[in-house]
Design a protein around this motif. Structure first.
Motif, PDB file in Angstrom:
ATOM      1  N   ASP A 228       0.823  -1.224   0.000  1.00 31.31           N
ATOM      2  CA  ASP A 228       0.000   0.000   0.000  1.00 31.31           C
ATOM      3  C   ASP A 228       0.853   1.268   0.000  1.00 31.31           C
ATOM      4  N   GLY A 229       2.055   1.174  -0.563  1.00 29.90           N
ATOM      5  CA  GLY A 229       2.912   2.343  -0.669  1.00 29.90           C
ATOM      6  C   GLY A 229       3.597   2.742   0.622  1.00 29.90           C
ATOM      7  N   ALA A 230       3.375   1.998   1.696  1.00 28.26           N
ATOM      8  CA  ALA A 230       3.986   2.361   2.979  1.00 28.26           C
ATOM      9  C   ALA A 230       5.503   2.203   2.953  1.00 28.26           C
ATOM     10  N   ASP A 231       5.975   1.263   2.160  1.00 26.65           N
ATOM     11  CA  ASP A 231       7.413   1.032   2.026  1.00 26.65           C
ATOM     12  C   ASP A 231       7.760   0.996   0.543  1.00 26.65           C
ATOM     13  N   PRO A 232       8.395   2.047   0.015  1.00 27.60           N
ATOM     14  CA  PRO A 232       8.697   2.106  -1.418  1.00 27.60           C
ATOM     15  C   PRO A 232       9.859   1.213  -1.847  1.00 27.60           C
ATOM     16  N   HIS A 233      10.449   0.478  -0.907  1.00 34.30           N
ATOM     17  CA  HIS A 233      11.629  -0.332  -1.222  1.00 34.30           C
ATOM     18  C   HIS A 233      11.278  -1.787  -1.549  1.00 34.30           C
ATOM     19  N   CYS A 234       9.996  -2.119  -1.588  1.00 35.67           N
ATOM     20  CA  CYS A 234       9.586  -3.492  -1.859  1.00 35.67           C
ATOM     21  C   CYS A 234       8.297  -3.502  -2.669  1.00 35.67           C
ATOM     22  N   VAL A 235       8.027  -4.647  -3.302  1.00 38.21           N
ATOM     23  CA  VAL A 235       6.793  -4.788  -4.083  1.00 38.21           C
ATOM     24  C   VAL A 235       5.744  -5.612  -3.349  1.00 38.21           C
ATOM     25  N   ARG A 236       6.175  -6.439  -2.403  1.00 36.36           N
ATOM     26  CA  ARG A 236       5.282  -7.238  -1.580  1.00 36.36           C
ATOM     27  C   ARG A 236       5.904  -7.373  -0.188  1.00 36.36           C
TER      28      ARG A 236
END
Length: 211
Positions: A196-204
């Motif tokens: 949900d965009g909370a962490d831009p460093h991962c996709v899942r």
């Protein structure tokens, strides 16, 4: 993993492996490594006090994976730049990411600090204890972040996800069993959750804190 993404992951994993000891050994003064965050064509080196986990107490320095001559940057140079930046502090306008101060580094303007005696000691010990092999760990660890006193987030490159999968783990409990199972668990797509965009460093993301 294909093409340039695979090369980026390999480079991020190499830098992550090299810097791991600096979670326990100071970078400079009272500042320690608190994370390495993988992002497009760069790594974000997170620094703070040895027990810092709250985002407001951390600074992330975004360092490109290539230099001004388009050559891959080496991990010792990344360490040197981080030391220089940490010693000076983020004295110019910055952004933020995940609540942390984010400094996008122009490496042409930063002189890397020279290696310390501890760096040389670690080089000797790494070479003897962890000799190079042609087969790197799989799946590759391309970053991490210390999130609480008893937990951390691992960024693991999973080909099917076309990007890093964030895995939250506890540092206590059945850790040996978890680490043995982790390479298989990250491929179980039913465990994947959107970020949900909370962490831009991962996709899942996968929560294994209660595994």
């Amino acid at each position: 993993m294909s093409g340039s993404y695979g090369e980026t992951v390999e480079h991020q994993a190499y830098i992550t492996r090299f810097l791991l000891e600096y979670t326990a050994v100071p970078l400079v003064g009272g500042s320690f490594l608190r994370g390495v965050l993988p992002t497009r064509d760069a790594v974000r080196i997170v620094t703070g006090a040895d027990d810092a986990v709250t985002p407001s107490s951390l600074v992330a320095y975004e360092i490109p994976l290539v230099d001004d001559e388009d050559e891959p940057v080496t991990a010792p140079v990344v360490l040197g730049w981080t030391r220089t930046l940490t010693a000076v502090g983020p004295a110019y306008p910055h952004a933020s990411v995940m609540g942390m101060t984010l400094v996008r580094v122009d490496t042409s303007m930063v002189e890397p600090a020279p290696p310390t005696r501890t760096d040389r000691v670690l080089r000797v010990l790494r070479t003897l204890a962890w000799p190079f092999t042609e087969t790197p760990p799989s799946p590759p660890l391309c970053g991490f972040l210390l999130t609480e006193q008893d937990s951390m987030r691992l960024y693991i490159a999973v080909g099917e996800a076309d990007g890093p999968v964030a895995v939250d783990v506890r540092l206590t409990g059945a850790l040996t069993a978890l680490l043995a199972a982790l390479p298989a668990l990250v491929h179980e797509k039913e465990r994947w959750k959107p970020t949900d965009g909370a962490d831009p460093h991962c996709v899942r993301a996968i929560d294994l804190t209660i595994w």
